[in-house]
Design an enzyme around this catalytic site. Structure first.
Site, short mmCIF file in Angstrom:
data_model
loop_
_atom_site.label_atom_id
_atom_site.label_comp_id
_atom_site.label_asym_id
_atom_site.label_seq_id
_atom_site.Cartn_x
_atom_site.Cartn_y
_atom_site.Cartn_z
N TYR A 119 0.87 -1.19 0.00
CA TYR A 119 0.00 0.00 0.00
C TYR A 119 0.90 1.23 0.00
O TYR A 119 1.87 1.29 0.75
CB TYR A 119 -0.89 0.00 1.25
CG TYR A 119 -1.74 1.24 1.43
CD1 TYR A 119 -2.79 1.51 0.56
CD2 TYR A 119 -1.49 2.13 2.48
CE1 TYR A 119 -3.59 2.65 0.73
CE2 TYR A 119 -2.28 3.26 2.66
CZ TYR A 119 -3.32 3.52 1.78
OH TYR A 119 -4.09 4.65 1.95
N LYS B 216 5.13 8.53 8.94
CA LYS B 216 4.93 7.90 10.25
C LYS B 216 6.00 8.30 11.28
O LYS B 216 5.89 9.35 11.89
CB LYS B 216 4.84 6.38 10.07
CG LYS B 216 3.61 6.01 9.19
CD LYS B 216 3.31 4.55 9.21
CE LYS B 216 2.29 4.16 8.17
NZ LYS B 216 0.94 4.04 8.62
N ASP C 231 9.35 2.81 -0.71
CA ASP C 231 8.35 3.43 0.15
C ASP C 231 8.63 2.97 1.58
O ASP C 231 8.21 1.89 1.99
CB ASP C 231 6.94 3.03 -0.31
CG ASP C 231 5.87 3.63 0.60
OD1 ASP C 231 6.24 4.26 1.61
OD2 ASP C 231 4.68 3.46 0.31
C1 LIG Z 1 3.99 1.97 3.18
C2 LIG Z 1 3.00 3.08 3.22
N1 LIG Z 1 3.04 4.05 2.29
C3 LIG Z 1 2.17 5.09 2.29
C4 LIG Z 1 1.19 5.17 3.25
C5 LIG Z 1 0.25 6.33 3.23
O1 LIG Z 1 0.55 7.17 4.29
P1 LIG Z 1 -0.57 8.18 4.87
O2 LIG Z 1 -1.60 7.33 5.53
O3 LIG Z 1 0.21 9.05 5.80
O4 LIG Z 1 -1.11 8.93 3.70
C6 LIG Z 1 1.11 4.20 4.23
C7 LIG Z 1 0.06 4.26 5.26
O5 LIG Z 1 -0.19 3.36 6.00
C8 LIG Z 1 2.03 3.13 4.22
O6 LIG Z 1 1.99 2.16 5.14
#
Ligand SMILES: Cc1ncc(COP(=O)(O)O)c(C=O)c1O
Length: 429
Positions: free
Chosen positions: A141, A264, A236
């Site tokens: 994700y 995060k 990511d």
């Molecule tokens: C690996 C990863 N990338 C991107 C995101 C998206 O981040 P946000 O919820 O701050 O938009 C998340 C959210 O859980 C994530 O786990």
């Protein structure tokens, strides 16, 4: 007010009663609890129940909730103004600190959410390479921007299948979805679209199909393919960044991505994320280059103050050793207890991130994960929640440890898990 009553009220005014879907407990059923306050590794709900928290704000909290140093640093800047819309000295310190900790990042830009970070990194990769296609992996994700909300199908056949309403087929027609850890599929995709792949975006340890490691071979071939075909490799690390180790996943795997997305932990609970990498790529961003990206509240002082304080705390000696020790103790204890009750179970962890699975072998990808026993997971989740242990409310989510989790908290968790497993085993008879 009771959790049940407030949830009914919430649903009148907020779609589904929540501001982010997973909070609704849709996957496990039942009513979510409403948190009133948190301290260290505990959440307290509006009924004054206390939970040992293994979700940690979905990974954002790594130093413990309401850490005094972080709170003090944030309060110090609070009275000076919330947002200026001009550059600040703190933003420079922050970007400098990130580049110091992650050698692959030469320049860094701050945004407000992980979604913005990945969306911007992909736009940048497309602008830099002048290519259209992007590769992502099923089960990873990367936030909720249109081109990433794609249904997985069978490898290269996967086009034009948005996974969300409101996303037109055209928005995902250049997104290729492949299986995680499947080297053959990856090679085939590059061979099929040799000059058209702008970037590959990957969670270098996946945390959104529960916790799944990459094989070293897969990740090394991925790096090589991106180099050979002049595609941008985007790690990511919104979830893994400063959670799996101080050098992040890229340090543990010894792979240098071209761009990295963070979120995060870098904000420690405040809306702070960012993306960075090679200067020759980053300098394509506006105002230097043609790739547009902006944000009214980007780098706001409160978020950056929380971020700087968190980055300071995670560099204290022994910080990651402690996370590893606690994750090891928890996952090993769960495994032993499940085995005692003859429940199919396995577990894994790295740093402050862990997974447990109601199946015999450690999953390699989303198809493996989907074979886990969802009924048993849901039953385990609710039994634990009732006894004051909050694991993520879905079989497809990883778990998280923070600095204040300790041997006592884990022992309490393991005693309660043993009772839950005993009950599940007797229900299965
Ligand atoms: C690996 C990863 N990338 C991107 C995101 C998206 O981040 P946000 O919820 O701050 O938009 C998340 C959210 O859980 C994530 O786990």
């Amino acid at each position: 007010m009771l959790n049940n009553t407030l949830f009914i009220e919430a649903k009148k005014y907020i779609p589904g009663g929540v501001n982010s879907p997973v909070r609704s407990f849709n996957a496990v059923g039942g009513t979510p609890f409403f948190t009133a306050k948190a301290k260290d590794h505990y959440l307290y709900d509006i009924e004054e129940n206390r939970y040992i928290d293994y979700v940690c704000s979905w990974g954002a909290n790594i130093v413990g909730h309401a850490n005094e140093y972080v709170c003090r640093e944030v309060s110090d800047v609070l009275m000076k103004g919330l947002s200026f819309g001009t550059p600040t000295e703190m933003e420079v310190c922050f970007a400098k600190e990130i580049t110091k900790l992650l050698p692959s990042i030469e320049k860094f830009r701050t945004v407000n959410s992980g979604t913005e970070a990945t969306m911007s990194a992909i736009r940048l990769a497309r602008g830099y390479t002048n290519k259209k296609y992007i590769i992502k992996f099923n089960g990873c994700y990367h936030g909720h921007s249109d081109s990433l909300l794609v249904k997985a199908g069978s490898g290269l056949a996967t086009f034009k299948n948005p996974s969300s309403g409101g996303v037109p087929e055209e928005a995902v027609q250049h997104t290729i979805v492949l299986e995680y850890n499947n080297t053959q599929e990856l090679i085939a995709a590059f061979e099929k679209y040799p000059n058209q792949i702008a970037c590959v975006i990957i969670e270098p340890f996946a945390g959104n199909m529960n916790f799944v490691r990459p094989t070293l071979k897969f990740i090394q071939i991925l790096r090589k393919l991106c180099t050979d075909y002049k595609s941008v490799l985007i790690f990511d690390e919104v979830m893994t960044g400063f959670r799996v180790s101080l050098s992040c996943a890229q340090g543990l795997l010894d792979i240098k991505p071209d761009l990295t997305c963070l979120g995060k932990v870098i904000g420690g609970g405040m809306p702070l994320a960012g993306f960075g990498g090679r200067a020759d790529i980053m300098d394509n961003l506006a105002p230097l280059g043609s790739v547009y990206q902006a944000g009214t509240l980007s780098g706001n002082p409160l978020s950056v103050a929380a971020g700087l304080a968190n980055l300071e705390l995670i560099q204290k000696p022994g910080f990651y050793e402690h996370l590893n020790t606690i994750s090891h103790m928890l996952t090993k204890g769960l495994l032993e207890s499940a085995a005692k009750h003859r429940i199919a179970f396995c577990s894994d962890y790295i740093g402050g991130m862990f997974g447990f699975y109601f199946r015999e072998t450690i999953p390699q990808n989303m198809s493996d994960m989907a074979q886990g026993n969802i009924q048993i997971f849901n039953s385990f989740f609710h039994k634990m929640l009732k006894s004051g242990i909050y694991f993520a409310p879905s079989m497809y989510e990883a778990g998280f440890i923070c600095a204040t989790h300790n041997v006592d908290a884990v022992n309490t968790t393991l005693d309660l898990a043993d009772a839950a497993f005993a009950q599940i085993a007797s229900d299965l008879l």
